[in-house]
Design an enzyme around this catalytic site. Sequence first.
Site, mmCIF file in Angstrom:
data_model
loop_
_atom_site.group_PDB
_atom_site.id
_atom_site.type_symbol
_atom_site.label_atom_id
_atom_site.label_comp_id
_atom_site.label_asym_id
_atom_site.label_seq_id
_atom_site.Cartn_x
_atom_site.Cartn_y
_atom_site.Cartn_z
ATOM 1 N N GLU A 207 42.998 50.875 32.118
ATOM 2 C CA GLU A 207 43.077 50.024 33.247
ATOM 3 C C GLU A 207 43.532 50.815 34.510
ATOM 4 O O GLU A 207 42.720 50.730 35.581
ATOM 5 C CB GLU A 207 43.980 48.891 33.072
ATOM 6 C CG GLU A 207 43.907 47.874 34.446
ATOM 7 C CD GLU A 207 44.802 48.059 35.317
ATOM 8 O OE1 GLU A 207 44.687 47.205 36.373
ATOM 9 O OE2 GLU A 207 45.416 48.822 35.296
ATOM 10 N N GLU A 208 44.434 51.815 34.491
ATOM 11 C CA GLU A 208 44.985 52.477 35.902
ATOM 12 C C GLU A 208 43.935 53.425 36.430
ATOM 13 O O GLU A 208 44.163 53.824 37.434
ATOM 14 C CB GLU A 208 46.311 53.242 35.410
ATOM 15 C CG GLU A 208 47.499 52.231 35.081
ATOM 16 C CD GLU A 208 48.153 51.414 36.155
ATOM 17 O OE1 GLU A 208 47.605 51.496 37.175
ATOM 18 O OE2 GLU A 208 48.987 50.668 35.776
ATOM 19 N N HIS A 318 55.008 50.850 40.578
ATOM 20 C CA HIS A 318 54.627 52.463 40.151
ATOM 21 C C HIS A 318 55.767 53.171 40.582
ATOM 22 O O HIS A 318 55.493 54.493 41.329
ATOM 23 C CB HIS A 318 53.285 52.475 41.115
ATOM 24 C CG HIS A 318 52.073 52.182 40.387
ATOM 25 N ND1 HIS A 318 50.685 52.739 40.863
ATOM 26 C CD2 HIS A 318 51.795 51.221 39.854
ATOM 27 C CE1 HIS A 318 49.832 52.233 40.008
ATOM 28 N NE2 HIS A 318 50.273 51.037 39.462
#
Length: 343
Positions: A207-208, A318
């Site tokens: 996903e990232e 993050h």
Amino acid sequence: MNLDLLKRLCETPGVPGHEHRVRDLITSEIKGMFDAVTTDPMGSLLCRRDAKKKDAPRIMLLCHMDEIGFLVSHISKDGFVYLQPVGGFDPRNLFSRRVLVCTDQGDFKGVMNPGGKPIHISSAEDRKKVPEVTEFFVDLGMGKAACDKVKIGDFVVMDEPFIEMGNKVVSKALDNRIACWLGIEAIRKLAKKGRGAEIHVAFTCQEEVGLRGARTAAYAIKPDIGLGIDVTLACDTPGIPEKDATTTQGAGFGLHVRDSSFIADKALVAQIEALAIRKKIPYQRTMLAAGGQDGAAAQQAAAGARAVGIVVGTRYIHTVTEMVDKGDLQAALDILVAYLSEF
């Protein structure tokens, strides 16, 4: 609240394309909870819970397994390890970090720093510069021996423990092991309810780096309804204008209306909002000016689906100090169970 599971999920390393350890942990945790469990060619774990009636609606929960991290791109002759990021890093958060280099021969602890002079011999002008992410390297403390233990493509994660602080939990990788936790615990608590729908929980990969696993998984499942389960920003902290806060911690789960990857289905937003009000589950509507999440992949798969995001506001996203409020996490779990129980 099963925080032991969340701790194990967060502390298990897994970056885009290398989610296998997280997948193995989830596989062992969900034994007996689904009617079918498969791993697709990209590495996403696809779990199906059958309905008791024909032509039941197909609901897909998308929960990505990967955390931001690095892949080894070069090992110098002296054993210093250079990296390429997989996911979005702010280099200001990377100074003097402890990391874990994950290889076929085992995991090795290291320290990450940028090239350049330390404070004692640097100029004032030197200290104003912020290095690029690619200027950071890892020192494993083993000198040239690192050349025989690490290879190109091995992956690297931050090496920080999961901790509780008052009514908060703090860890690296809450983005998005929070969703993995919610996907598991929602089905566990659903028990015998919700069999009027065919429920798919997709623990997705990559996903990232662009919703990659979610796209292939959603195309295979072709859901009628997609629930993107994720974290979102909680910028309710000093130095950020109130209008940019996105969510406020302690105010409930986030009902995600829009980001740069999708616009949620209006009727679905209203339905979940009404359910939250009826069940007295605290919530807040959320929007992001930029960024995306796996719900977009479900919405756009094949002929399309209705989609919305169920998210948990997270401070310091993050970084290794990602922080969520336990009450918001519980609210996200409660709305998922309540919604799925309606079928």
